[in-house]
Enzyme design. Structure first.
Site, PDB file in Angstrom:
ATOM      1  N   ILE A 157       1.075  -1.783  -0.174  1.00 21.83           N
ATOM      2  CA  ILE A 157      -0.092  -0.433  -0.140  1.00 21.83           C
ATOM      3  C   ILE A 157       0.756   1.287   0.104  1.00 21.83           C
ATOM      4  CG2 ILE A 157      -2.062   1.251   0.949  1.00 21.83           C
ATOM      5  CD1 ILE A 157      -2.304  -1.780  -0.105  1.00 21.83           C
ATOM      6  N   THR A 158       0.745   2.340  -1.265  1.00 28.94           N
ATOM      7  CA  THR A 158       1.839   3.210  -1.058  1.00 28.94           C
ATOM      8  C   THR A 158       1.035   4.438  -0.564  1.00 28.94           C
ATOM      9  OG1 THR A 158       2.177   3.031  -3.497  1.00 28.94           O
ATOM     10  CG2 THR A 158       2.076   5.268  -3.099  1.00 28.94           C
ATOM     11  N   GLU A 366      -1.954  -1.202 -10.380  1.00 27.74           N
ATOM     12  CA  GLU A 366      -3.614  -0.880 -10.754  1.00 27.74           C
ATOM     13  C   GLU A 366      -3.863  -0.590 -12.117  1.00 27.74           C
ATOM     14  OE1 GLU A 366      -3.166   4.245  -8.901  1.00 27.74           O
ATOM     15  OE2 GLU A 366      -5.133   3.329 -10.272  1.00 27.74           O
TER      16      GLU A 366
HETATM   17  C1  LIG Z   1       5.201  -0.879  -5.549  1.00 29.63           C
HETATM   18  C2  LIG Z   1       3.897  -1.068  -5.404  1.00 29.63           C
HETATM   19  C3  LIG Z   1       2.655  -0.182  -5.220  1.00 29.63           C
HETATM   20  C4  LIG Z   1       1.290  -0.502  -4.899  1.00 29.63           C
HETATM   21  N1  LIG Z   1       0.478   0.519  -4.645  1.00 29.63           N
HETATM   22  C5  LIG Z   1      -1.225  -0.017  -4.154  1.00 29.63           C
HETATM   23  C6  LIG Z   1      -1.619   0.385  -4.086  1.00 29.63           C
HETATM   24  O1  LIG Z   1      -1.541   1.515  -3.176  1.00 29.63           O
HETATM   25  N2  LIG Z   1      -3.014  -0.118  -3.161  1.00 29.63           N
HETATM   26  C7  LIG Z   1      -3.817  -1.367  -3.558  1.00 29.63           C
HETATM   27  O2  LIG Z   1      -4.987  -1.652  -3.396  1.00 29.63           O
HETATM   28  N3  LIG Z   1      -2.193  -1.718  -4.357  1.00 29.63           N
HETATM   29  C8  LIG Z   1      -0.804  -1.419  -5.006  1.00 29.63           C
HETATM   30  N4  LIG Z   1      -0.488  -2.021  -5.082  1.00 29.63           N
HETATM   31  C9  LIG Z   1      -0.388  -3.773  -6.100  1.00 29.63           C
HETATM   32  C10 LIG Z   1      -0.752  -3.569  -6.824  1.00 29.63           C
HETATM   33  O3  LIG Z   1      -2.559  -2.888  -7.841  1.00 29.63           O
HETATM   34  C11 LIG Z   1      -0.876  -5.306  -7.396  1.00 29.63           C
HETATM   35  O4  LIG Z   1       0.639  -6.052  -7.117  1.00 29.63           O
HETATM   36  C12 LIG Z   1      -0.973  -5.445  -8.752  1.00 29.63           C
HETATM   37  O5  LIG Z   1      -3.050  -5.275  -8.645  1.00 29.63           O
HETATM   38  C13 LIG Z   1      -1.185  -6.831  -8.890  1.00 29.63           C
HETATM   39  O6  LIG Z   1      -2.258  -7.957  -8.042  1.00 29.63           O
HETATM   40  P1  LIG Z   1      -0.878  -9.184  -7.460  1.00 29.63           P
HETATM   41  O7  LIG Z   1       0.561  -8.825  -7.100  1.00 29.63           O
HETATM   42  O8  LIG Z   1      -2.100  -9.710  -6.592  1.00 29.63           O
HETATM   43  O9  LIG Z   1      -0.763 -10.127  -9.002  1.00 29.63           O
HETATM   44  P2  LIG Z   1      -1.928 -11.585  -9.152  1.00 29.63           P
HETATM   45  O10 LIG Z   1      -2.746 -10.483  -9.051  1.00 29.63           O
HETATM   46  O11 LIG Z   1      -1.392 -12.493  -8.077  1.00 29.63           O
HETATM   47  O12 LIG Z   1      -1.354 -11.140 -10.759  1.00 29.63           O
HETATM   48  C14 LIG Z   1      -0.519 -12.593 -11.114  1.00 29.63           C
HETATM   49  C15 LIG Z   1       0.168 -12.459 -12.568  1.00 29.63           C
HETATM   50  O13 LIG Z   1      -1.405 -13.325 -12.798  1.00 29.63           O
HETATM   51  C16 LIG Z   1      -2.043 -12.620 -13.980  1.00 29.63           C
HETATM   52  N5  LIG Z   1      -3.312 -13.247 -13.786  1.00 29.63           N
HETATM   53  C17 LIG Z   1      -3.974 -12.419 -12.974  1.00 29.63           C
HETATM   54  N6  LIG Z   1      -5.863 -13.279 -13.586  1.00 29.63           N
HETATM   55  C18 LIG Z   1      -5.422 -13.539 -14.402  1.00 29.63           C
HETATM   56  C19 LIG Z   1      -6.765 -14.010 -16.024  1.00 29.63           C
HETATM   57  N7  LIG Z   1      -7.590 -13.756 -15.316  1.00 29.63           N
HETATM   58  N8  LIG Z   1      -5.599 -14.181 -16.509  1.00 29.63           N
HETATM   59  C20 LIG Z   1      -4.396 -13.593 -17.098  1.00 29.63           C
HETATM   60  N9  LIG Z   1      -3.719 -13.470 -15.993  1.00 29.63           N
HETATM   61  C21 LIG Z   1      -3.948 -13.216 -15.141  1.00 29.63           C
HETATM   62  C22 LIG Z   1      -2.071 -11.604 -13.088  1.00 29.63           C
HETATM   63  O14 LIG Z   1      -1.886 -10.605 -14.493  1.00 29.63           O
HETATM   64  C23 LIG Z   1      -0.003 -11.293 -12.988  1.00 29.63           C
HETATM   65  O15 LIG Z   1       0.622 -10.974 -13.781  1.00 29.63           O
HETATM   66  C24 LIG Z   1       0.823  -1.516  -5.582  1.00 29.63           C
HETATM   67  C25 LIG Z   1       2.324  -2.211  -6.172  1.00 29.63           C
HETATM   68  C26 LIG Z   1       3.400  -2.360  -5.964  1.00 29.63           C
HETATM   69  C27 LIG Z   1       4.835  -3.525  -6.061  1.00 29.63           C
END
Ligand SMILES: Cc1cc2nc3c(=O)[nH]c(=O)nc-3n(C[C@H](O)[C@H](O)[C@H](O)COP(=O)(O)OP(=O)(O)OC[C@H]3O[C@@H](n4cnc5c(N)ncnc54)[C@H](O)[C@@H]3O)c2cc1C
Length: 382
Positions: A157-158, A366
């Site tokens: 969370i940023t 995002e």
């Molecule tokens: C530096 C940083 C700042 C962030 N800031 C915030 C913030 O302020 N608030 C917040 O809420 N989040 C934040 N995030 C989280 C970010 O939005 C998530 O990491 C992102 O949405 C991906 O979710 P995940 O990491 O759980 O990946 P997952 O959802 O587990 O996905 C893993 C991989 O599987 C793929 N995938 C998943 N489902 C499917 C599908 N149905 N079909 C094909 N491919 C799929 C994804 O595209 C990805 O490549 C931040 C992340 C980082 C690293």
């Protein structure tokens, strides 16, 4: 159709560009290296009114619009993405949910300090076990008398753990919908609430001068009045916030892509090989021409999405296209800018090394590139 900027928009762009070059550029490499948050830069951005850009004057905003925010983000990211993402998350994810869905009391409590940049807010949607699939949310909030009791955790969370973070809004399961799906709501949790723990900052590949933490809620109690928007509207609310946020991230990505062009032109003129500047070789010129082409087309894509949003038209598909395209070309441009810099491009003191490390997250945060394609395909009726 006219995508040229007005005099006011041009003036904003120039003042943010000057600020980025004169105030951010000299100090950011050290913050990036030390993984420290640039409080002084953020304070000055607050004084410039950047945190209040798209908000009405009645709440202490600047009376601008979302496009103004995007222009500012592009110019900041042209020099540094940590500062740009701090502003993007503070405005688009932090203050905007309160502005759009808050009660008058919530707005009066939070907006003046958030819009002045005196305080920051985070938006907690992602969890350690689920990101793209928000329906997998495990964090729960149970109403006990006139309090919500929250249990669960949020990841990445940023702006959630700076010295000036005032609160985070978190999505939580608050019940079951009639169709059996999870009822998701959004709740404001002020910093310092007992049971709300902020873990130490992550060790990140890029955006190292920005603030990102895992959060834990252990029987964390907040007043029932901290519910943001109607109960069960959490899903719809964050979809709206993320749709808008994609345009802002696209603008940020365009800024990084343009910064890669700026640095590459400079270096191609300076660096000599085989008795002449490397920029005299058509192979290098074509690389830079392609980088400019990509930055330009990605900019048009986010201008288009923003124009539709401000006109009150549907913009979900265009925002996803803008974010997908801009993040892809940002990674392309960062890779090519590093290539043009040769071995120096691999050295941390060169801005292109920062751009390279900062670019990849743009294809993840995002909504990943896969999620953007899902949104586009769904909007096309597939
Ligand atoms: C530096 C940083 C700042 C962030 N800031 C915030 C913030 O302020 N608030 C917040 O809420 N989040 C934040 N995030 C989280 C970010 O939005 C998530 O990491 C992102 O949405 C991906 O979710 P995940 O990491 O759980 O990946 P997952 O959802 O587990 O996905 C893993 C991989 O599987 C793929 N995938 C998943 N489902 C499917 C599908 N149905 N079909 C094909 N491919 C799929 C994804 O595209 C990805 O490549 C931040 C992340 C980082 C690293």
């Amino acid at each position: 159709m006219d995508f040229r900027l007005t005099d006011d928009q041009e003036a904003l762009r120039e003042s943010v560009r000057d600020f980025a070059r004169e105030v951010i550029a000299p100090v950011i490499a050290e913050h990036y290296k030390q993984h420290t948050f640039p409080y002084e830069v953020i304070r000055q951005m607050g004084k410039m009114g950047l945190f209040g850009l798209p908000f009405g004057e009645e709440h202490g905003g600047m009376g601008g619009d979302y496009f103004a925010l995007c222009l500012a983000l592009e110019e900041l990211a042209r020099v540094d993405s940590s500062v740009a993402i701090t502003l993007e998350a503070a405005v688009s994810l932090g203050a905007m949910p309160i502005y759009r869905f808050g009660t008058e009391e919530q707005k009066a409590t939070w907006l003046p300090k958030l819009l002045s940049g005196e305080a920051l807010a985070g938006f907690g949607l992602t969890e350690p076990g689920t990101g793209s699939d928000a329906a997998g949310t495990q964090t729960r909030a149970v109403l006990d008398g006139d309090e919500w009791v929250i249990n669960g955790s949020k990841a990445f969370i940023t702006n959630s753990g700076t010295d000036i973070t005032a609160m985070v809004t978190v999505t939580a399961v608050t019940g079951t919908n009639p169709d059996g799906s999870k009822e998701l709501s959004t709740i404001i949790v002020p910093t310092g609430t007992p049971g709300f723990t902020v873990a130490p900052g992550y060790s990140k590949v890029g955006w190292t001068a920005s603030d990102t933490h895992e959060l834990t809620f252990d029987d964390c109690r907040v007043p029932a009045a901290n519910l943001l928007g109607a109960r069960g509207r959490g899903f719809a609310q964050f979809l709206r916030i993320l749709d808008e946020g994609r345009i802002a991230i696209a603008a940020l990505a365009v800024g990084l892509a343009q910064g890669c062009v700026d640095e590459s032109i400079r270096y191609a003129k300076e660096r000599h090989a085989f008795g002449r500047p490397i920029g005299a070789n058509q192979a290098i010129q074509f690389k830079i021409a392609d980088m400019e082409l990509k930055a330009h087309t990605a900019r048009l894509a986010y201008y288009d999405a923003a124009a539709r949003m401000l006109a009150g038209e549907p913009f979900k598909r265009q925002a996803a296209i803008a974010k997908l395209h801009a993040s892809t070309i940002a990674v392309d441009n960062a890779r090519e800018a590093t290539q043009i810099h040769g071995g120096y491009g691999f050295m941390n003191e060169y801005p292109v090394a920062r751009f390279w490390r900062d670019s990849k997250i743009l294809e993840i945060g995002e909504g990943t590139s896969e999620v953007q394609r899902m949104i586009i395909a769904r909007d096309l009726g597939l």
